[in-house]
Scaffold this active site. Structure first.
Site: not given
Ligand SMILES: CC(C)CCC[C@@H](C)CCC[C@@H](C)CCC[C@@H](C)CCOC[C@@H](COP(=O)(O)OP(=O)(O)OC[C@H]1O[C@@H](n2ccc(N)nc2=O)[C@H](O)[C@@H]1O)OCC[C@H](C)CCC[C@H](C)CCC[C@H](C)CCCC(C)C
Ligand SMILES: O=P([O-])([O-])O[C@@H]1[C@@H](O)[C@H](O)[C@@H](O)[C@H](O)[C@@H]1O
Ligand SMILES: [Mg+2]
Ligand SMILES: [Mg+2]
Length: 195
Positions: A61, A86
């Protein structure tokens, strides 16, 4: 809080990101898939791998944005995909922990609600034109707390209130998540009350 480390992370990550020729959106999806595998590990009782895969998912990420920026591939859609992924990753991980029986489902659901609401308030505030990346438990903090809880539960048998430390970690992010919601609503009120 951990977001303050972005400049230091940037120094380490950018040289790597410059060499990566993968579409950032593919990386975002890959990071999401890693979080799904992490959830499976928690659901099947493998705390060590569950924790390590949270770290790997979080690393990816961080990497997707770094690759996008260093290869002039940042897009508005990519930002939306990153944020949306997310939310799914947060849900996968907490559902895996609940399914694995490490925390009472009500605490797990409330922790998930708190996590999603933290991010919702920020997105809603940004839609009104103000920044809102404030609060004690942003996403990085929440993930690190769960990682620490998973590793401590793997290496020790410590119990508090009849819960292992992974369960305690979920309760902690439930509480800190709602505190962060209040912080973000208050921050938004202060910045929007003249409007
Ligand atoms: C053995 C393996 C299985 C495991 C190996 C793992 C290791 C390789 C990695 C180890 C690092 C790991 C400890 C880090 C974990 C931290 C992680 C949980 C936190 C994740 O926070 C998210 C991160 C990224 O946030 P964003 O997605 O918002 O940011 P970007 O992606 O950069 O930008 C988004 C932006 O980019 C554009 N974009 C994006 C995607 C796309 N497809 N297109 C795009 O255009 C668009 O503009 C978007 O808007 O947040 C980073 C915050 C902070 C820097 C995190 C710092 C973490 C710190 C290094 C970790 C500290 C460790 C901790 C104190 C102790 C660890 C606990 C111990 C028990 C392990
Ligand atoms: O910290 P937090 O607000 O819970 O969650 C954040 C989102 O609000 C933001 O949109 C996204 O870009 C970050 O990667 C992180 O997911
Ligand atoms: Mg990212
Ligand atoms: Mg992200």
């Amino acid at each position: 809080m951990l977001n303050r480390l972005r400049p230091q992370v940037k120094v380490i990550l950018d040289p790597v990101a410059k060499k990566i020729r993968i579409n950032p959106n593919i990386l975002t999806i890959m990071g999401l898939l890693v979080s799904l595998i992490s959830a499976y590990m928690f659901a099947t009782g493998n705390l060590l791998m569950g924790g390590l895969l949270i770290a790997l998912s979080g690393f990816v990420d961080m990497l997707d944005g770094a690759v996008a920026r260093n290869n002039y591939q940042t897009t508005k859609f990519g930002g939306l995909l990153d944020s949306t992924a997310d939310r799914f990753a947060d849900a996968f991980i907490l559902i895996g922990i609940i399914y694995g029986g490490y925390v009472n489902w009500i605490y797990g659901i409330l922790a998930l609600h708190a996590s999603l609401t933290v991010s919702y308030v920020r997105a809603r505030a940004e839609s009104e034109g103000i920044k809102c990346n404030v609060g004690i438990a942003e996403r990085a903090e929440r993930l690190v707390i769960i990682m620490i809880g998973a590793f401590l539960s793997y290496f020790t048998n410590i119990q508090i209130f009849n819960m292992n430390l992974l369960g305690i970690a979920v309760v902690v992010i439930m509480i800190l998540g709602y505190v962060t919601v209040i912080q973000r609503v208050y921050h938004s009120w202060k910045n929007l009350k003249e409007d």
